[in-house]
Design a protein around this motif. Sequence first.
Motif, short mmCIF file in Angstrom:
data_model
loop_
_atom_site.label_atom_id
_atom_site.label_comp_id
_atom_site.label_asym_id
_atom_site.label_seq_id
_atom_site.Cartn_x
_atom_site.Cartn_y
_atom_site.Cartn_z
N MET A 277 0.82 -1.20 0.00
CA MET A 277 0.00 0.00 0.00
C MET A 277 0.86 1.26 0.00
N PHE A 278 1.90 1.27 0.82
CA PHE A 278 2.76 2.44 0.85
C PHE A 278 3.54 2.61 -0.45
N PHE A 279 3.84 1.52 -1.14
CA PHE A 279 4.50 1.61 -2.44
C PHE A 279 3.61 2.33 -3.44
N PHE A 280 2.36 1.91 -3.53
CA PHE A 280 1.43 2.56 -4.45
C PHE A 280 1.24 4.03 -4.10
N ILE A 281 1.11 4.30 -2.80
CA ILE A 281 0.91 5.68 -2.38
C ILE A 281 2.11 6.55 -2.76
N SER A 282 3.31 5.99 -2.60
CA SER A 282 4.52 6.74 -2.94
C SER A 282 4.59 7.05 -4.43
N VAL A 283 4.25 6.06 -5.26
CA VAL A 283 4.28 6.28 -6.72
C VAL A 283 3.28 7.35 -7.12
N ILE A 284 2.08 7.24 -6.57
CA ILE A 284 1.03 8.21 -6.91
C ILE A 284 1.42 9.61 -6.47
N LEU A 285 1.94 9.75 -5.26
CA LEU A 285 2.34 11.07 -4.76
C LEU A 285 3.49 11.64 -5.59
N GLY A 286 4.41 10.78 -6.01
CA GLY A 286 5.52 11.25 -6.84
C GLY A 286 5.05 11.84 -8.15
N ILE A 287 4.12 11.15 -8.81
CA ILE A 287 3.60 11.65 -10.09
C ILE A 287 2.83 12.95 -9.89
N ILE A 288 1.99 12.97 -8.87
CA ILE A 288 1.19 14.18 -8.60
C ILE A 288 2.10 15.36 -8.27
N CYS A 289 3.17 15.12 -7.52
CA CYS A 289 4.09 16.20 -7.16
C CYS A 289 4.75 16.80 -8.39
N GLU A 290 5.08 15.95 -9.37
CA GLU A 290 5.69 16.47 -10.60
C GLU A 290 4.74 17.43 -11.30
N TYR A 291 3.49 17.05 -11.41
CA TYR A 291 2.53 17.92 -12.08
C TYR A 291 2.26 19.19 -11.28
N ILE A 292 2.21 19.07 -9.97
CA ILE A 292 2.00 20.26 -9.14
C ILE A 292 3.19 21.21 -9.27
N GLY A 293 4.40 20.65 -9.34
CA GLY A 293 5.59 21.49 -9.52
C GLY A 293 5.55 22.24 -10.84
N LEU A 294 5.10 21.59 -11.91
CA LEU A 294 5.00 22.25 -13.21
C LEU A 294 3.91 23.33 -13.19
N ILE A 295 2.80 23.05 -12.53
CA ILE A 295 1.74 24.06 -12.41
C ILE A 295 2.25 25.27 -11.65
N PHE A 296 3.01 25.03 -10.60
CA PHE A 296 3.58 26.14 -9.83
C PHE A 296 4.54 26.97 -10.68
N ALA A 297 5.40 26.27 -11.46
CA ALA A 297 6.36 26.99 -12.31
C ALA A 297 5.65 27.85 -13.34
N LYS A 298 4.57 27.33 -13.91
CA LYS A 298 3.83 28.12 -14.91
C LYS A 298 3.10 29.29 -14.27
N SER A 299 2.65 29.12 -13.04
CA SER A 299 1.87 30.17 -12.38
C SER A 299 2.72 31.38 -11.99
N ARG A 300 4.06 31.24 -12.00
CA ARG A 300 4.92 32.36 -11.62
C ARG A 300 4.89 33.47 -12.66
#
Length: 334
Positions: A277-300
Motif C-alpha cells: 500500500m505504501f509503495f502505491f501511495i509513494s508512486v502516486i504522490l511522486g507523479i502528482i508532485c511532478e505535475y504540481i511542480g510544473l503548475i507552480f512553475a507556470k503560475s509564476r
Amino acid sequence: MNNTNTDCFVSVILPLYNDSRIITIVVDEIVSILKENYQFYELILINDGSEDDTTEQVEDCLHKYSGLRLINLSRHFGTEIAISSGLDTAIGDFVVILLPDCDPPQLIPELIRQCQDGKDILIGVRKNRLDDPLWMRLGVNLFYWTCQHLLHIPLTKNATQFRVLSRQVVNALTYVPDNYCYLRLLSAYIGYRSQTFTYTPIKRYKKVKKRGLIASINLGLQIIYMNSAHPLRLASYLSILASGFNLLYMFYIVMVYLIKNKVAEGWVTLSMQNAIMFFFISVILGIICEYIGLIFAKSRGWATYYIADEKNSSVFIVERDTYNVVNDSKDIAI
C-alpha cells in the motif's frame, strides 16, 4: 549565385554555448553557402550564456560578414530556449535551425528547395546512434517505445534539432506561450506538411558534446509530464488497483474470522500489505508532485528568456542599388 532560390529570405538560427573554438569556421561555412545561393539572408547567433570568449569571437565576425545578428542571453537557458529566442526574432520566409558542432550546413540549399516544393517542416533524423554508449542506446530505444506505444506522444525517433520551418510554422510556434516547450515535439503537434530527412552528423570536436545520464532522465521526465496526461491516468489505475487489493484483503479477514476458530496474528501478511500500500501511495504522490511542480512553475509568470544585448553586422547584406527605396517620388501619383 544560384538563381533558383533568390526569391526567398532565409534565416539560419545557430545556438551557441562555449563554442569559441569552432564558431569562426562555422560562420564562414554558413555565410559562404547563404551568399552563394540567396540574395537575402540572415544568420542569427544566440549566445546561450557562454563562459568562454564566444561573444568576442562572434563580435569579430560581425565586422567581417554581412547579414549577422548576435543575441546574448542573460544566462544559460538551454538549447531549446535559445532556439525559441531565435524563432521570436527571425524574419525569413524559411528558418533553418542547426547546431554548430554536429549539423552540416551544406544541406541547407537542398532543404530549402524541398520546402519551396511544398513542405512546411523538414525534420532531421540521425542515421544511427553508434557513437553513443550502449546504456544510452538502450535507454533511448526504451524511451521512444514508451512514448509512442504507451503514452501516445508523437516523438520522431532519433530526431535532432536540425530542421527547416516555413514562415507559417514559425508564426504558429512563437504563438505558443509555453516556457517548457520541446520544439521537436511541438513541431509535430501544430500539424502542417512535414517530412523527415536522414543525415550523418559531423564532428567538429574530438570529444562530442553529450548529455549526461541525469540530464537525459530529467529531459525525458519533462517531456512526458509536459505532453501527456497518461501518468496521471496511471496513478488513477494504481489507486483503483490498490483499493481493490485492500477490499480483497478485508474480505479475506472476514472469511478467516468466520471459518477459523483461532486466528493467528499474521504479522507477515500485515507487513506485506502495508508495504504494498505504501509503495502505491509513494508512486502516486511522486507523479502528482511532478505535475504540481510544473503548475507552480507556470503560475509564476516568468518570461521564457531574457536578452542581455543584441548586435548586428556592420556590413550591408546587399548592394545599395538593390534596396527597395524610392529616391525620387515626383512621378508617383498618390
